[in-house]
Design a protein around this motif. Structure first.
Motif, mmCIF file in Angstrom:
data_model
loop_
_atom_site.group_PDB
_atom_site.id
_atom_site.type_symbol
_atom_site.label_atom_id
_atom_site.label_comp_id
_atom_site.label_asym_id
_atom_site.label_seq_id
_atom_site.Cartn_x
_atom_site.Cartn_y
_atom_site.Cartn_z
ATOM 1 N N GLU A 49 -3.115 -7.310 -30.139
ATOM 2 C CA GLU A 49 -2.024 -6.927 -31.047
ATOM 3 C C GLU A 49 -1.185 -8.146 -31.421
ATOM 4 O OE1 GLU A 49 -1.136 -2.343 -29.635
ATOM 5 O OE2 GLU A 49 -0.165 -4.006 -28.571
ATOM 6 N N GLY A 50 -0.929 -9.006 -30.467
ATOM 7 C CA GLY A 50 -0.184 -10.228 -30.743
ATOM 8 C C GLY A 50 -0.919 -11.139 -31.698
ATOM 9 N N MET A 51 -2.241 -11.230 -31.548
ATOM 10 C CA MET A 51 -3.046 -12.054 -32.447
ATOM 11 C C MET A 51 -2.982 -11.511 -33.873
ATOM 12 S SD MET A 51 -7.105 -12.900 -32.438
ATOM 13 C CE MET A 51 -7.506 -11.262 -33.002
ATOM 14 N N TRP A 52 -3.139 -10.190 -34.031
ATOM 15 C CA TRP A 52 -3.085 -9.591 -35.366
ATOM 16 C C TRP A 52 -1.697 -9.740 -35.978
ATOM 17 C CZ3 TRP A 52 -6.887 -9.171 -38.378
ATOM 18 C CH2 TRP A 52 -8.160 -8.910 -37.890
ATOM 19 N N PHE A 53 -0.668 -9.616 -35.171
ATOM 20 C CA PHE A 53 0.697 -9.815 -35.645
ATOM 21 C C PHE A 53 0.864 -11.237 -36.180
ATOM 22 C CE2 PHE A 53 5.272 -10.496 -34.869
ATOM 23 C CZ PHE A 53 5.770 -9.440 -35.610
ATOM 24 N N GLU A 54 0.343 -12.204 -35.458
ATOM 25 C CA GLU A 54 0.416 -13.604 -35.879
ATOM 26 C C GLU A 54 -0.384 -13.836 -37.155
ATOM 27 O OE1 GLU A 54 1.845 -17.470 -35.465
ATOM 28 O OE2 GLU A 54 2.287 -15.773 -34.171
ATOM 29 N N ILE A 55 -1.548 -13.223 -37.273
ATOM 30 C CA ILE A 55 -2.369 -13.371 -38.483
ATOM 31 C C ILE A 55 -1.638 -12.816 -39.700
ATOM 32 C CG2 ILE A 55 -4.462 -12.504 -39.608
ATOM 33 C CD1 ILE A 55 -5.851 -12.788 -36.859
ATOM 34 N N VAL A 56 -1.057 -11.634 -39.566
ATOM 35 C CA VAL A 56 -0.358 -11.017 -40.700
ATOM 36 C C VAL A 56 0.852 -11.853 -41.107
ATOM 37 C CG1 VAL A 56 1.007 -9.004 -41.380
ATOM 38 C CG2 VAL A 56 -1.178 -8.686 -40.231
ATOM 39 N N LEU A 57 1.656 -12.300 -40.137
ATOM 40 C CA LEU A 57 2.827 -13.099 -40.472
ATOM 41 C C LEU A 57 2.438 -14.440 -41.091
ATOM 42 C CD1 LEU A 57 5.249 -12.398 -37.503
ATOM 43 C CD2 LEU A 57 5.303 -11.462 -39.802
ATOM 44 N N VAL A 64 3.655 -16.593 -49.613
ATOM 45 C CA VAL A 64 4.939 -16.941 -50.218
ATOM 46 C C VAL A 64 4.950 -18.409 -50.647
ATOM 47 C CG1 VAL A 64 7.404 -17.255 -49.718
ATOM 48 C CG2 VAL A 64 6.254 -15.147 -49.071
ATOM 49 N N VAL A 65 4.422 -19.294 -49.818
ATOM 50 C CA VAL A 65 4.379 -20.715 -50.175
ATOM 51 C C VAL A 65 3.517 -20.916 -51.418
ATOM 52 C CG1 VAL A 65 3.559 -22.992 -49.446
ATOM 53 C CG2 VAL A 65 4.886 -21.588 -47.885
ATOM 54 N N PHE A 66 2.328 -20.312 -51.448
ATOM 55 C CA PHE A 66 1.463 -20.455 -52.618
ATOM 56 C C PHE A 66 2.103 -19.844 -53.857
ATOM 57 C CE2 PHE A 66 -2.948 -20.924 -50.451
ATOM 58 C CZ PHE A 66 -2.569 -22.163 -49.985
ATOM 59 N N ILE A 70 3.216 -23.570 -55.352
ATOM 60 C CA ILE A 70 1.966 -23.979 -55.977
ATOM 61 C C ILE A 70 1.701 -23.226 -57.275
ATOM 62 C CG2 ILE A 70 -0.521 -24.190 -55.568
ATOM 63 C CD1 ILE A 70 0.099 -24.503 -52.644
ATOM 64 N N SER A 71 2.473 -22.214 -57.559
ATOM 65 C CA SER A 71 2.280 -21.404 -58.754
ATOM 66 C C SER A 71 2.480 -22.237 -60.017
ATOM 67 C CB SER A 71 3.264 -20.234 -58.755
ATOM 68 O OG SER A 71 3.216 -19.554 -59.989
ATOM 69 N N PRO A 72 1.664 -22.007 -61.053
ATOM 70 C CA PRO A 72 1.859 -22.742 -62.314
ATOM 71 C C PRO A 72 3.132 -22.312 -63.043
ATOM 72 C CG PRO A 72 0.113 -21.118 -62.563
ATOM 73 C CD PRO A 72 0.497 -21.135 -61.108
ATOM 74 N N PHE A 73 3.757 -21.221 -62.618
ATOM 75 C CA PHE A 73 4.964 -20.727 -63.270
ATOM 76 C C PHE A 73 6.250 -21.211 -62.608
ATOM 77 C CE2 PHE A 73 1.666 -17.485 -63.946
ATOM 78 C CZ PHE A 73 1.567 -17.593 -65.326
ATOM 79 N N VAL A 74 6.154 -22.114 -61.638
ATOM 80 C CA VAL A 74 7.341 -22.604 -60.946
ATOM 81 C C VAL A 74 8.246 -23.324 -61.943
ATOM 82 C CG1 VAL A 74 8.180 -24.250 -59.221
ATOM 83 C CG2 VAL A 74 6.232 -22.804 -58.713
ATOM 84 N N GLY A 75 9.499 -22.926 -61.992
ATOM 85 C CA GLY A 75 10.456 -23.563 -62.875
ATOM 86 C C GLY A 75 10.440 -23.041 -64.290
#
Length: 90
Positions: A49-57, A64-66, A70-75
């Motif tokens: 369960e801890g591993m899956w929690f870490e994978i999802v987070l 969110v970072v991508f 990294i989005s072409p619409f930034v700005g």
């Protein structure tokens, strides 16, 4: 990127991490200093369960970072289609 620039970048990242660790260590109360850098899962969770929690987070964080950095619409403004329409009730 040249090899020299890459080496300088790696050294700068390591020095920044060391400096940030020293600042963090100076700010944390002494009773918590033994567990610095360690994280634990809740005792009611299994390791799977801890591993899956870490994978999802981690997925959410990377998404969110991508989506922002990294989005072409930034700005840029989002495209507006059709204008604003209001429903007036009398």
């Amino acid at each position: 990127m040249s090899a020299l620039r890459g080496i300088i970048y790696v050294i700068s990242q390591c020095l920044g991490a060391i400096l940030a660790s020293l600042v963090l260590k100076s700010l944390v109360p002494s009773e918590y200093k033994d567990n610095l850098g360690c994280h634990f899962i809740n005792s009611k969770m299994t390791a799977v369960e801890g591993m899956w929690f870490e994978i999802v987070l981690t997925f959410i964080f990377v998404f969110v970072v991508f989506g922002t950095a990294i989005s072409p619409f930034v700005g840029k403004m989002a495209p507006v289609s059709g204008g604003c329409k209001f429903l007036l009730i009398y």
